[in-house]
Design an enzyme around this catalytic site. Structure first.
Site, PDB file in Angstrom:
ATOM      1  N   ASP A   1       1.698   4.002   2.750  1.00 45.08           N
ATOM      2  CA  ASP A   1       0.668   4.830   2.293  1.00 45.08           C
ATOM      3  C   ASP A   1       1.574   5.965   1.391  1.00 45.08           C
ATOM      4  OD1 ASP A   1      -1.884   5.379   1.590  1.00 45.08           O
ATOM      5  OD2 ASP A   1      -2.351   6.247   3.523  1.00 45.08           O
ATOM      6  N   ASP A   2       1.697   7.103   1.866  1.00 43.26           N
ATOM      7  CA  ASP A   2       2.249   8.171   1.351  1.00 43.26           C
ATOM      8  C   ASP A   2       3.562   8.760   2.299  1.00 43.26           C
ATOM      9  OD1 ASP A   2       0.151   9.076  -0.866  1.00 43.26           O
ATOM     10  OD2 ASP A   2      -0.994   8.668   1.241  1.00 43.26           O
TER      11      ASP A   2
ATOM     12  N   GLU B   1     -11.164   3.515   5.955  1.00 46.03           N
ATOM     13  CA  GLU B   1     -10.030   4.313   6.610  1.00 46.03           C
ATOM     14  C   GLU B   1     -10.844   5.524   7.360  1.00 46.03           C
ATOM     15  OE1 GLU B   1      -7.936   6.712   3.326  1.00 46.03           O
ATOM     16  OE2 GLU B   1      -6.574   7.220   4.636  1.00 46.03           O
TER      17      GLU B   1
ATOM     18  N   HIS C   1       1.290   4.737  -2.242  1.00 49.74           N
ATOM     19  CA  HIS C   1       0.841   5.471  -3.688  1.00 49.74           C
ATOM     20  C   HIS C   1       2.231   6.152  -3.858  1.00 49.74           C
ATOM     21  CE1 HIS C   1      -3.620   5.449  -2.341  1.00 49.74           C
ATOM     22  NE2 HIS C   1      -2.780   5.548  -1.196  1.00 49.74           N
TER      23      HIS C   1
ATOM     24  N   HIS D   1      -9.455   1.132  -1.163  1.00 49.15           N
ATOM     25  CA  HIS D   1      -9.634   1.605  -0.123  1.00 49.15           C
ATOM     26  C   HIS D   1     -10.889   1.654   0.801  1.00 49.15           C
ATOM     27  CE1 HIS D   1      -5.795   3.172  -1.353  1.00 49.15           C
ATOM     28  NE2 HIS D   1      -5.434   4.082  -0.339  1.00 49.15           N
TER      29      HIS D   1
ATOM     30  N   HIS E   1       0.752  -1.058   0.029  1.00 50.71           N
ATOM     31  CA  HIS E   1       0.008   0.013  -0.038  1.00 50.71           C
ATOM     32  C   HIS E   1       0.829   1.047  -0.171  1.00 50.71           C
ATOM     33  CE1 HIS E   1      -4.004   1.974   1.947  1.00 50.71           C
ATOM     34  NE2 HIS E   1      -3.151   3.056   1.073  1.00 50.71           N
TER      35      HIS E   1
HETATM   36  N1  ADE Z   1      -4.681   8.823  -2.148  1.00 44.54           N
HETATM   37  C1  ADE Z   1      -3.405   8.767  -1.411  1.00 44.54           C
HETATM   38  N2  ADE Z   1      -3.298   8.495  -0.121  1.00 44.54           N
HETATM   39  C2  ADE Z   1      -4.457   8.133   0.106  1.00 44.54           C
HETATM   40  C3  ADE Z   1      -4.951   7.761   1.268  1.00 44.54           C
HETATM   41  N3  ADE Z   1      -4.538   7.335   2.642  1.00 44.54           N
HETATM   42  N4  ADE Z   1      -6.527   7.516   1.047  1.00 44.54           N
HETATM   43  C4  ADE Z   1      -7.505   7.731   0.077  1.00 44.54           C
HETATM   44  N5  ADE Z   1      -6.641   8.227  -1.004  1.00 44.54           N
HETATM   45  C5  ADE Z   1      -5.311   8.322  -1.146  1.00 44.54           C
HETATM   46 ZN    ZN Z   2      -3.771   4.778   0.566  1.00 47.22          ZN
END
Ligand code: ADE
Ligand code: ZN
Length: 347
Positions: free
Chosen positions: A285-286, A207, A26, A204, A24
């Protein structure tokens, strides 16, 4: 294997050293502020922040949408095929340092095609970085095309269509962006088409959105994995189902704290999910926005939660291989390497 022989003080090094898969991530969320500024200069793109420091200082989020606004602005510096290559290559360098042996990368083509960037630039740039990561680091990787759920299903269909000439370069489709008010069933038809075409499906769900979104992602979109999914605990019946069906949840601890899903890592429900028998994995994630790559997620999580020990570390890495979209022979090789890392640590 006896996990009790591994002292707690050895855990951070073991967490870093153990082989793992990241499922996971991005790729646009791996754009560090320094690279954003470098690409902005290279491409003549004006940024709303005067410096790297000012941009980084803006990374204080109150919820998912407050993050997404700045994340999409950051991605606006990506224009050329080389930009996508450079972004993904920077991620793979970090992944190699974290002993990631396999990575499944999300990309958001609509963020780029809406600005006039050809789909070919996006997919080819990312694919070349994947090839080079395999050649130089031995990291295997896959790409997963995500639909932006705040846009329409019609636009998702157009995106899938535009990506089909490059279908050999991505293995699946996902669903990301603003969750609340955009339930999975909004994308029922485009996911049905993707399944028909043979793509793996993930989404997703749970969350910020309710547990019901996890259920419709499974029942309507028929996804193989749930990204995040931490709000499943609001439905005991759903938790039981996820455990029974071994549906993987790709959990992102630092992301959850940065986006205020949990106040602190010590309140994260990952230990409870693991204890309930769910196939939970740890991911970043990011990472450029949330304070760290996958090893940082592991180390901070285990430091905050004393109930997580060597056994759970092994389980989380094993889960990452179980949940990967690879063949069983590859999965078995990674499992052997994982066991070897734990034996070398004294287990
Ligand atoms: N796009 C990038 N990160 C995300 C996240 N945590 N939740 C939803 N969309 C995303
Ligand atoms: Zn994500």
């Amino acid at each position: 294997m006896n996990f009790d022989t591994i002292p707690r003080s050895d855990l951070p090094a073991l967490l870093r050293r153990m082989p793992k898969a990241e499922l996971h991530l991005h790729i646009e969320g791996s754009l560090e502020p320094e690279l954003i500024f470098r690409l902005a200069q290279r491409n003549g793109v004006a940024l709303a922040y005067p410096s790297v420091e000012a941009l980084r200082a803006a990374y204080a989020f109150s919820d998912l949408q407050s993050f997404l606004d700045i994340y999409y602005a950051g991605a606006s510096v990506l224009l050329e095929e080389a930009d996508f290559f450079d972004m993904a290559w920077a991620y793979f360098e970090r992944a190699a340092a974290d002993n990631v042996v396999h990575a499944e990368l999300f990309f958001d083509p609509q963020t780029h095609t809406a600005r006039g960037v050809p789909m070919a630039f996006v997919v080819r740039g990312l694919h070349h970085a994947c090839q080079r990561a395999h050649a130089e680091f031995g990291i295997s990787s896959r790409l997963i095309l995500c639909f932006l759920r705040h846009l329409s299903e019609e636009e998702a269909f157009a995106t899938l269509e535009a990506a089909l000439p490059y279908r050999q370069h991505f293995i699946g489709v996902g669903l990301d962006s603003s969750e609340r008010g955009h339930p999975p069933e909004k994308f029922a038809r485009v996911f049905a088409r993707a399944r028909e075409l043979g793509f793996e499906c993930v989404a997703h769900a749970g969350e910020e959105g309710p547990a019901a979104y996890i259920e419709t992602a499974l029942d309507v979109l028929q996804v193989r994995r749930i990204d995040h999914g931490v709000r499943c605990t609001e439905s005991p019946a759903l938790v039981e189902r996820l455990a029974r069906e071994r549906v993987p949840l790709t959990v992102c601890p630092l992301s959850n704290v940065k986006l205020c899903v949990f106040d602190h890592l010590s309140q994260h429900n990952l230990p409870a999910l693991l204890a309930a028998g769910l196939c939970v994995t740890v991911n970043s994630d990011d990472p450029a926005y949330f304070g760290g790559y996958v090893n940082q997620n592991f180390v901070e999580l285990f430091a905050a939660l004393p109930q997580l020990g060597a056994q759970e570390a092994w389980q989380l890495a094993a889960n990452s291989f179980e949940a990967s979209f690879v063949d069983d022979a590859q999965r078995a090789r990674w499992r052997l390497a994982l066991d070897e890392a734990f034996r070398a640590a004294g287990a």
